[in-house]
Design an enzyme around this catalytic site. Structure first.
Site, PDB file in Angstrom:
ATOM      1  N   LYS A 137       1.252   2.625  16.709  1.00 23.56           N
ATOM      2  CA  LYS A 137       2.807   2.076  15.737  1.00 23.56           C
ATOM      3  C   LYS A 137       4.028   2.573  16.156  1.00 23.56           C
ATOM      4  CE  LYS A 137       2.277   6.013  12.526  1.00 23.56           C
ATOM      5  NZ  LYS A 137       0.583   6.600  12.854  1.00 23.56           N
ATOM      6  N   LYS A 178       1.293  15.447  19.759  1.00 26.57           N
ATOM      7  CA  LYS A 178       2.172  15.694  19.438  1.00 26.57           C
ATOM      8  C   LYS A 178       3.605  16.502  19.496  1.00 26.57           C
ATOM      9  CE  LYS A 178       0.500  12.532  15.957  1.00 26.57           C
ATOM     10  NZ  LYS A 178      -0.582  12.631  14.762  1.00 26.57           N
ATOM     11  N   LYS A 235      -3.514   3.772  23.987  1.00 31.89           N
ATOM     12  CA  LYS A 235      -3.665   3.903  22.818  1.00 31.89           C
ATOM     13  C   LYS A 235      -2.651   2.622  21.909  1.00 31.89           C
ATOM     14  CE  LYS A 235      -3.992   7.459  19.242  1.00 31.89           C
ATOM     15  NZ  LYS A 235      -4.437   7.651  18.858  1.00 31.89           N
TER      16      LYS A 235
HETATM   17  P1  TYM Z   1      -4.925   6.901  11.987  1.00 34.05           P
HETATM   18  O1  TYM Z   1      -4.928   6.684  10.791  1.00 34.05           O
HETATM   19  O2  TYM Z   1      -4.374   7.694  13.099  1.00 34.05           O
HETATM   20  O3  TYM Z   1      -6.652   5.975  12.254  1.00 34.05           O
HETATM   21  C1  TYM Z   1      -7.260   5.304  11.572  1.00 34.05           C
HETATM   22  C2  TYM Z   1      -8.424   4.866  12.225  1.00 34.05           C
HETATM   23  O4  TYM Z   1      -7.783   3.937  13.627  1.00 34.05           O
HETATM   24  C3  TYM Z   1      -8.170   4.391  14.725  1.00 34.05           C
HETATM   25  N1  TYM Z   1      -7.595   4.059  15.384  1.00 34.05           N
HETATM   26  C4  TYM Z   1      -8.093   3.447  16.484  1.00 34.05           C
HETATM   27  N2  TYM Z   1      -8.786   2.404  17.117  1.00 34.05           N
HETATM   28  C5  TYM Z   1      -8.985   2.379  18.068  1.00 34.05           C
HETATM   29  N3  TYM Z   1      -7.360   1.770  18.551  1.00 34.05           N
HETATM   30  C6  TYM Z   1      -7.096   2.484  18.712  1.00 34.05           C
HETATM   31  N4  TYM Z   1      -5.768   1.833  19.482  1.00 34.05           N
HETATM   32  C7  TYM Z   1      -7.013   3.069  17.008  1.00 34.05           C
HETATM   33  N5  TYM Z   1      -5.696   3.813  16.647  1.00 34.05           N
HETATM   34  C8  TYM Z   1      -6.051   4.385  15.911  1.00 34.05           C
HETATM   35  C9  TYM Z   1      -8.759   5.875  14.503  1.00 34.05           C
HETATM   36  O5  TYM Z   1      -9.652   6.493  15.152  1.00 34.05           O
HETATM   37  C10 TYM Z   1      -9.193   6.677  13.567  1.00 34.05           C
HETATM   38  O6  TYM Z   1     -10.620   6.356  13.238  1.00 34.05           O
HETATM   39  N6  TYM Z   1      -6.949  11.870  11.542  1.00 34.05           N
HETATM   40  C11 TYM Z   1      -7.378  10.342  11.436  1.00 34.05           C
HETATM   41  C12 TYM Z   1      -6.840  10.326   9.729  1.00 34.05           C
HETATM   42  C13 TYM Z   1      -8.568  11.359   8.890  1.00 34.05           C
HETATM   43  C14 TYM Z   1      -9.886  10.825   8.862  1.00 34.05           C
HETATM   44  C15 TYM Z   1     -10.091  11.899   8.236  1.00 34.05           C
HETATM   45  C16 TYM Z   1     -11.276  10.074   9.427  1.00 34.05           C
HETATM   46  C17 TYM Z   1      -7.744  12.085   8.275  1.00 34.05           C
HETATM   47  N7  TYM Z   1      -9.240  11.939   7.249  1.00 34.05           N
HETATM   48  C18 TYM Z   1     -11.389  12.169   7.431  1.00 34.05           C
HETATM   49  C19 TYM Z   1     -11.728  10.549   9.295  1.00 34.05           C
HETATM   50  C20 TYM Z   1     -12.075  11.362   8.160  1.00 34.05           C
HETATM   51  C21 TYM Z   1      -6.346   8.714  11.952  1.00 34.05           C
HETATM   52  O7  TYM Z   1      -5.550   9.678  12.300  1.00 34.05           O
HETATM   53  O8  TYM Z   1      -6.121   7.937  11.404  1.00 34.05           O
END
Ligand code: TYM
Length: 329
Positions: free
Chosen positions: A200, A114, A197
């Site tokens: 958005k 990022k 991957k």
């Molecule tokens: P975020 O909001 O980016 O994504 C939410 C979840 O979706 C999964 N994900 C995917 N899985 C498969 N293929 C994809 N292309 C793909 N894009 C996103 C992510 O792996 C995630 O599970 N850091 C986390 C948010 C968070 C969190 C936490 C997660 C904050 N606190 C505590 C677990 C536990 C995140 O970036 O989510």
């Protein structure tokens, strides 16, 4: 006997979740409700680590909450809450940040990616400490299992290291959690660029749950596929085709060989249309309609949010009290 605990989170950083979120994480969130004591959070504190607009953030938080209900998270079984409404997250994150090495945090690949994209000067300290806040989210609820996509594995490792470090110094305080990653759907790829991957940040290659069905069909029909003609699951040599086959498998749960056999003597065009129609019927239509209908009653949503935050805070406050005592506050 008490059920094992689960925590996971999702950021309200887009107008809609996408099917990568759904297959990689949310679907597991739904099924784990039957066997675990689940805590699911819309992580709005994380959402301000990159550029944001307050009004838009508020709207996205509400829409995210509605989407969690729409995909099947049940407030009678699980606790769903908005992270900023439970103050212990920021409080524990501070304590944990004092146990995290500077170099250790600097090695997080998501931070490096990022900052590379946005430039170091424009990256906030919050973006740097993001994984520490994530560790606090998980450890507050003594979660044994954390259902996430593959991209979160490194953050889970950091969480485990921090829990272990704290336990070693102060005696058993935290459960050391495990990542729960379903291999086949751990990484759904961008439809326009199957080397990345789905995310958005690349809207043309990203299928949003709130997209109109026609838009979804168009995205699938123009998906980038691979050279050759054969429809075969081969993620290394045929990433585009394999991504579509993987999406079909995630929905139908059929054996891959059976899915492949349905496409003998058929072309890539057939595969794209079939996958698009399946996603529209099974995911987009039901979840989109349900979300839009839930968003029609904002008052009810906000009541559910408050109730969720109260339930979450009871558990979080217990853990934080223990931590504060141990560190001498
Ligand atoms: P975020 O909001 O980016 O994504 C939410 C979840 O979706 C999964 N994900 C995917 N899985 C498969 N293929 C994809 N292309 C793909 N894009 C996103 C992510 O792996 C995630 O599970 N850091 C986390 C948010 C968070 C969190 C936490 C997660 C904050 N606190 C505590 C677990 C536990 C995140 O970036 O989510």
């Amino acid at each position: 006997m008490a059920k094992p605990s689960v925590l996971s989170g999702i950021q309200p950083t887009a107008d809609s979740f996408h099917i990568g979120n759904y297959f990689g994480a949310l679907r597991q969130w739904v099924s784990m409700q039957e066997t675990h004591d689940c805590f699911y959070s819309v992580v709005d504190l994380h959402a301000i680590t990159s550029e944001f607009d307050p009004k838009v953030l508020k709207k996205r938080t509400l829409t995210s909450f509605a989407q969690l209900l729409a995909v099947g998270i049940d407030t009678n079984k699980s606790t769903i809450f908005v992270q900023s409404q439970v103050p212990q997250h920021a409080q524990l994150a501070w304590v944990l940040s004092c146990f995290t090495g500077f170099g250790e945090a600097g090695r997080m690949t998501q931070f490096k990616d990022k900052t590379q994209k946005g430039g170091q000067e424009r990256s906030s300290v919050g973006l740097f400490t993001y994984p520490i806040l994530q560790a606090a989210d998980i450890l507050l609820y003594q979660a044994q299992s954390v259902p996430v996509g593959e991209d979160q594995r490194q953050h889970l490792e950091l969480t485990r290291d921090l829990a272990t470090r704290f336990n070693n110094q102060f005696g058993k305080t935290f459960i050391v959690p495990e990542a729960f990653i379903v291999k086949e759907s751990a990484k759904i790829l961008d439809l326009q660029d199957p080397s990345a991957k789905m995310s958005k940040s690349s809207p043309q290659g990203c299928v949003f749950i709130l997209d109109e069905p026609e838009v979804v069909m168009k995205k699938f029909k123009t998906a980038l596929t691979d050279s050759g003609k054969e429809i075969k699951y081969d993620p290394v040599n045929k990433p585009g085709v394999s991504n579509l086959l993987g999406i079909i498998k995630a929905i139908t749960s059929e054996e891959m060989s059976l899915i492949e056999s349905q496409f003998v003597n058929k072309g890539y065009g057939d595969l794209k249309t079939y996958t698009g129609e399946l996603v529209v019927e099974k995911i987009i239509k039901p979840f989109r309609e349900k979300t839009l209908s839930l968003l029609g009653n904002e008052k009810e949503l906000s009541t559910l949010m408050t109730q969720g935050a109260q339930k979450a805070e009871k558990v979080a406050a217990n853990t934080l009290r223990n931590v504060y005592e141990k560190v001498g506050f």
